[in-house]
Write a protein that holds these residues in place. Structure first.
Motif, PDB file in Angstrom:
ATOM      1  N   ALA A 276      22.196  53.895  62.677  1.00 27.23           N
ATOM      2  CA  ALA A 276      23.586  54.311  62.868  1.00 27.23           C
ATOM      3  C   ALA A 276      24.026  55.386  61.885  1.00 27.23           C
ATOM      4  O   ALA A 276      24.968  56.130  62.162  1.00 27.23           O
ATOM      5  N   ALA A 277      23.360  55.494  60.725  1.00 28.10           N
ATOM      6  CA  ALA A 277      23.790  56.494  59.738  1.00 28.10           C
ATOM      7  C   ALA A 277      23.000  57.790  59.849  1.00 28.10           C
ATOM      8  O   ALA A 277      23.061  58.634  58.953  1.00 28.10           O
ATOM      9  N   GLN A 278      22.267  57.947  60.940  1.00 28.22           N
ATOM     10  CA  GLN A 278      21.630  59.249  61.185  1.00 28.22           C
ATOM     11  C   GLN A 278      22.733  60.232  61.577  1.00 28.22           C
ATOM     12  O   GLN A 278      23.598  59.919  62.410  1.00 28.22           O
ATOM     13  N   THR A 279      22.675  61.430  61.004  1.00 29.38           N
ATOM     14  CA  THR A 279      23.672  62.422  61.415  1.00 29.38           C
ATOM     15  C   THR A 279      23.246  63.051  62.747  1.00 29.38           C
ATOM     16  O   THR A 279      22.076  62.973  63.145  1.00 29.38           O
ATOM     17  N   LEU A 280      24.207  63.696  63.391  1.00 32.94           N
ATOM     18  CA  LEU A 280      23.892  64.346  64.663  1.00 32.94           C
ATOM     19  C   LEU A 280      22.820  65.420  64.466  1.00 32.94           C
ATOM     20  O   LEU A 280      21.930  65.574  65.298  1.00 32.94           O
ATOM     21  N   SER A 281      22.882  66.149  63.336  1.00 41.36           N
ATOM     22  CA  SER A 281      21.858  67.177  63.078  1.00 41.36           C
ATOM     23  C   SER A 281      20.485  66.546  62.889  1.00 41.36           C
ATOM     24  O   SER A 281      19.475  67.068  63.372  1.00 41.36           O
ATOM     25  N   GLU A 282      20.436  65.433  62.166  1.00 42.14           N
ATOM     26  CA  GLU A 282      19.138  64.765  61.956  1.00 42.14           C
ATOM     27  C   GLU A 282      18.574  64.283  63.287  1.00 42.14           C
ATOM     28  O   GLU A 282      17.375  64.430  63.559  1.00 42.14           O
ATOM     29  N   LEU A 283      19.428  63.709  64.130  1.00 40.26           N
ATOM     30  CA  LEU A 283      18.946  63.237  65.435  1.00 40.26           C
ATOM     31  C   LEU A 283      18.428  64.399  66.264  1.00 40.26           C
ATOM     32  O   LEU A 283      17.390  64.302  66.920  1.00 40.26           O
ATOM     33  N   GLU A 284      19.164  65.506  66.221  1.00 41.46           N
ATOM     34  CA  GLU A 284      18.761  66.684  66.996  1.00 41.46           C
ATOM     35  C   GLU A 284      17.353  67.130  66.574  1.00 41.46           C
ATOM     36  O   GLU A 284      16.495  67.395  67.410  1.00 41.46           O
ATOM     37  N   ARG A 285      17.139  67.174  65.260  1.00 40.44           N
ATOM     38  CA  ARG A 285      15.849  67.624  64.739  1.00 40.44           C
ATOM     39  C   ARG A 285      14.747  66.612  65.009  1.00 40.44           C
ATOM     40  O   ARG A 285      13.676  66.944  65.492  1.00 40.44           O
ATOM     41  N   GLU A 286      15.040  65.348  64.693  1.00 35.27           N
ATOM     42  CA  GLU A 286      13.963  64.362  64.700  1.00 35.27           C
ATOM     43  C   GLU A 286      13.611  63.899  66.116  1.00 35.27           C
ATOM     44  O   GLU A 286      12.468  63.568  66.396  1.00 35.27           O
ATOM     45  N   LEU A 287      14.606  63.884  67.014  1.00 30.04           N
ATOM     46  CA  LEU A 287      14.279  63.514  68.404  1.00 30.04           C
ATOM     47  C   LEU A 287      13.604  64.685  69.114  1.00 30.04           C
ATOM     48  O   LEU A 287      12.817  64.494  70.038  1.00 30.04           O
ATOM     49  N   ALA A 288      13.944  65.910  68.681  1.00 30.12           N
ATOM     50  CA  ALA A 288      13.308  67.132  69.212  1.00 30.12           C
ATOM     51  C   ALA A 288      13.219  67.110  70.738  1.00 30.12           C
ATOM     52  O   ALA A 288      12.167  67.411  71.301  1.00 30.12           O
ATOM     53  N   GLY A 289      14.286  66.707  71.391  1.00 33.59           N
ATOM     54  CA  GLY A 289      14.326  66.752  72.855  1.00 33.59           C
ATOM     55  C   GLY A 289      13.676  65.555  73.526  1.00 33.59           C
ATOM     56  O   GLY A 289      13.602  65.494  74.757  1.00 33.59           O
ATOM     57  N   SER A 290      13.195  64.546  72.752  1.00 38.76           N
ATOM     58  CA  SER A 290      12.493  63.427  73.390  1.00 38.76           C
ATOM     59  C   SER A 290      13.451  62.503  74.150  1.00 38.76           C
ATOM     60  O   SER A 290      13.014  61.696  74.970  1.00 38.76           O
ATOM     61  N   ILE A 291      14.764  62.606  73.874  1.00 38.90           N
ATOM     62  CA  ILE A 291      15.764  61.964  74.752  1.00 38.90           C
ATOM     63  C   ILE A 291      16.585  63.134  75.311  1.00 38.90           C
ATOM     64  O   ILE A 291      17.574  63.559  74.706  1.00 38.90           O
ATOM     65  N   PRO A 292      16.142  63.695  76.460  1.00 36.06           N
ATOM     66  CA  PRO A 292      16.736  64.964  76.905  1.00 36.06           C
ATOM     67  C   PRO A 292      18.270  64.935  77.023  1.00 36.06           C
ATOM     68  O   PRO A 292      18.921  65.934  76.712  1.00 36.06           O
ATOM     69  N   LEU A 293      18.834  63.799  77.420  1.00 28.84           N
ATOM     70  CA  LEU A 293      20.300  63.765  77.565  1.00 28.84           C
ATOM     71  C   LEU A 293      20.982  63.985  76.205  1.00 28.84           C
ATOM     72  O   LEU A 293      21.984  64.711  76.113  1.00 28.84           O
ATOM     73  N   LEU A 294      20.446  63.390  75.148  1.00 32.25           N
ATOM     74  CA  LEU A 294      21.026  63.630  73.819  1.00 32.25           C
ATOM     75  C   LEU A 294      20.747  65.060  73.365  1.00 32.25           C
ATOM     76  O   LEU A 294      21.573  65.687  72.703  1.00 32.25           O
ATOM     77  N   GLY A 295      19.593  65.586  73.765  1.00 26.36           N
ATOM     78  CA  GLY A 295      19.273  66.991  73.462  1.00 26.36           C
ATOM     79  C   GLY A 295      20.282  67.949  74.093  1.00 26.36           C
ATOM     80  O   GLY A 295      20.555  69.024  73.553  1.00 26.36           O
ATOM     81  N   LYS A 296      20.845  67.555  75.247  1.00 29.40           N
ATOM     82  CA  LYS A 296      21.856  68.407  75.890  1.00 29.40           C
ATOM     83  C   LYS A 296      23.230  68.210  75.238  1.00 29.40           C
ATOM     84  O   LYS A 296      24.033  69.132  75.154  1.00 29.40           O
TER      85      LYS A 296
END
Ligand SMILES: Cc1cc2nc3c(=O)[nH]c(=O)nc-3n(C[C@H](O)[C@H](O)[C@H](O)COP(=O)(O)OP(=O)(O)OC[C@H]3O[C@@H](n4cnc5c(N)ncnc54)[C@H](O)[C@@H]3O)c2cc1C
Ligand code: FES
Ligand code: FES
Length: 486
Positions: A276-296
């Motif tokens: 829950a304490a992951q920032t939006l920027s960290e999620l963007e980087r670390e997921l790297a599009g692996s959850i495409p809906l969040l990538g959008k």
């Protein structure tokens, strides 16, 4: 395992490699603290995260254990949150008489006129200058010829220069030279999280104030169990606005944004779990599009400055009907892990919101993680309708996750925000779509059902009529996007 940090009753903060002490009232923001110690480059333009005049750089841990220089809005961050941390302001970038390459390019390309916004631009630009992936991104068509992502400046506004010379300065930057001390600092780990407990009365009202940053989740949950009225603070991008603009004060704050247990991404065969304490920027980087809906979704969320501090847990913690993550997470059938000293429970996000800014979370519980079940639906979209393309709050937001097999819809999930007192699923439309052929005729037939979901209202962002119209046209837009992408 490292030894627990010694608890401190004043904050020790390194700014531009000089040690400073902060022992003011806990609602003091980092901008006021910096200006109070004579570092007046960072400015207050809006005090609500919109203009970036207050931007500074902080040394944050990167996924590989090194340091990432991260730009944030100092007007929103409590000064106490910088205890044990390292920050750089625009004053700290020059080396003696030599200005920093970012300052040089801004000067020679006419990127500054009145100069009010300039130190903030310099810090956002410098954070991007030092972004480790920038050299590799030179080939990315989303970035400039030098790999500079212009969206890194999306949270910085300038009223007099105009943006072209600023963009020219950004695109003229080379890579850091060998021996650059700020670049070299990236190779070392970022400062560990401090264990902070500051008690100070408000200087204006005399009211007591307390800011605590425990080292472990167990300590945080004990505090919550004993004092359920304590105010949980993560990135403070919502809370900071309440303090600055609405004069909100909390008698006691509990900082949870550096708790290691809330900062992981775990993958199993059944789900991906986002701390829950992951920032939006960290999620963007670390997921790297692996959850495409969040990538959008993530690039459409606020600005880079806000995304560098805002957490996914904080977006759900507000209970807001217009937060951007709930429509996408509802479409993903997400679940929340809620944890208290009594234990953990898993709640479907669809059951989480109970009324306007009300949820099933009890006062002693933290959102510790967001679970996204697998497999993911192959057809997804995030539609954000706002007054501005970037850096704006949604009037309406719609998340889609749809499965089609042999031209028939086998699963449809549609999450809605901004059309009712809570985020919600468009269950009538989902039911209508499931089992129907995936055709424009089906989509047209379902449009009126989707338009009737929710109970939109008029406010300063949009009228109820406009919101309904956006719902009505949304499914057709989704269909067109998917057909175009085939
Ligand atoms: C300029 C600006 C632009 C913005 N644009 C957007 C946007 O485009 N889309 C959008 O959705 N939002 C936007 N926001 C709102 C805000 O950035 C988000 O809601 C953000 O995700 C909040 O996260 P935070 O970590 O900063 O939360 P905080 O401000 O620290 O906390 C927010 C609330 O959540 C609670 N909380 C925090 N973490 C937890 C947890 N783990 N468990 C339980 N409760 C918790 C806190 O107690 C508090 O009530 C914007 C804000 C600003 C200032
Ligand atoms: S002063 Fe405008 S974003 Fe901080
Ligand atoms: S130079 Fe004046 S506001 Fe940007």
């Amino acid at each position: 395992m490292s030894a627990p940090a010694t608890q401190r009753s004043t904050a020790q903060i390194s700014v531009n490699s000089t040690a400073h002490e902060f022992d003011g009232p806990p609602h003091t923001n980092a901008l006021d603290f910096l200006r109070g110690v004579g570092l007046t480059a960072a400015k207050e333009g809006c005090a609500e995260g919109e203009c970036g005049a207050c931007a500074i750089m902080v040394a944050r841990p990167d996924a590989d254990g090194s340091t990432r220089w991260t730009s944030i809005n100092s007007c929103l961050l409590p000064a106490a949150a910088l205890d044990g941390q390292e920050a750089i302001t625009a004053e700290g970038l020059a080396e003696g008489e030599s200005v920093h390459p970012v300052q040089e390019e801004m000067a020679v390309r006419g990127g500054s006129q009145c100069g009010y916004c300039t130190p903030g631009f310099i810090c956002s630009m410098a954070a991007e200058y030092y972004r480790p992936e920038r050299a590799a991104d030179a080939a990315d068509h989303h970035c400039g010829p030098n790999g500079f992502d212009i969206h890194s400046l999306s949270g910085n506004l300038c009223r007099c220069t105009g943006y072209r010379p600023i963009r020219d300065a950004a695109y003229a930057l080379g890579q850091p030279e060998p021996g650059d001390r700020v670049a070299a600092r990236r190779e070392q780990p970022a400062p560990a999280s401090a264990n902070t407990d500051i008690h100070r009365a408000d200087t204006a009202t005399g009211e007591p104030g307390r800011y605590r940053r425990p080292s472990t989740i167990a300590e945080a949950l004990d505090i919550l169990a004993g004092e359920p009225e304590v105010l949980v603070v993560a990135g403070a991008t919502d809370w900071g606005v309440e303090v600055n603009i609405k004069g909100a004060r909390a008698k006691s704050m509990l900082a949870i944004d550096r708790l290691p247990e809330l900062r992981t991404i775990a993958r199993t065969d059944e789900y991906i779990e986002l701390g829950a304490a992951q920032t939006l920027s960290e999620l963007e980087r670390e997921l790297a599009g692996s959850i495409p809906l969040l990538g959008k979704l993530i690039p459409q969320f606020a600005s880079r400055l806000i995304r560098n501090a805002a957490t996914i847990g904080g977006n759900l913690g507000t209970g807001s009907p217009i937060g951007d993550t709930p429509p996408a997470l509802l479409a993903l059938d997400a679940q929340l892990v809620l944890t208290s000293a009594r234990g953990s429970r898993v709640v479907d996000l669809a059951e989480y919101f109970t009324g306007y800014r009300q949820t099933v979370r009890s006062a002693d519980e933290l959102i510790t993680a967001v679970r996204i079940p697998l497999p993911l639906s192959p057809m997804t979209s995030f539609q954000k309708i706002a007054k501005r393309r970037f850096d704006d709050i949604s009037s309406v937001a719609i998340g889609y996750a749809v499965n089609v097999e042999d031209q028939v819809v086998t699963k449809a999930r549609i999450g809605l925000g901004g059309v009712a007192a809570t985020p919600l699923r468009a269950t009538a439309t989902e039911a209508l779509l499931e089992g129907s052929p995936w055709t424009l005729e089906t989509v047209h037939g379902a449009a009126e059902t989707l338009a009737a979901e929710g109970t939109p209202m008029d406010d300063h962002r949009a009228s109820a009529k406009y919101r309904t119209a956006m719902l009505r046209s949304s499914l057709e837009r989704f269909f067109a996007e998917q057909e175009a992408g085939r």
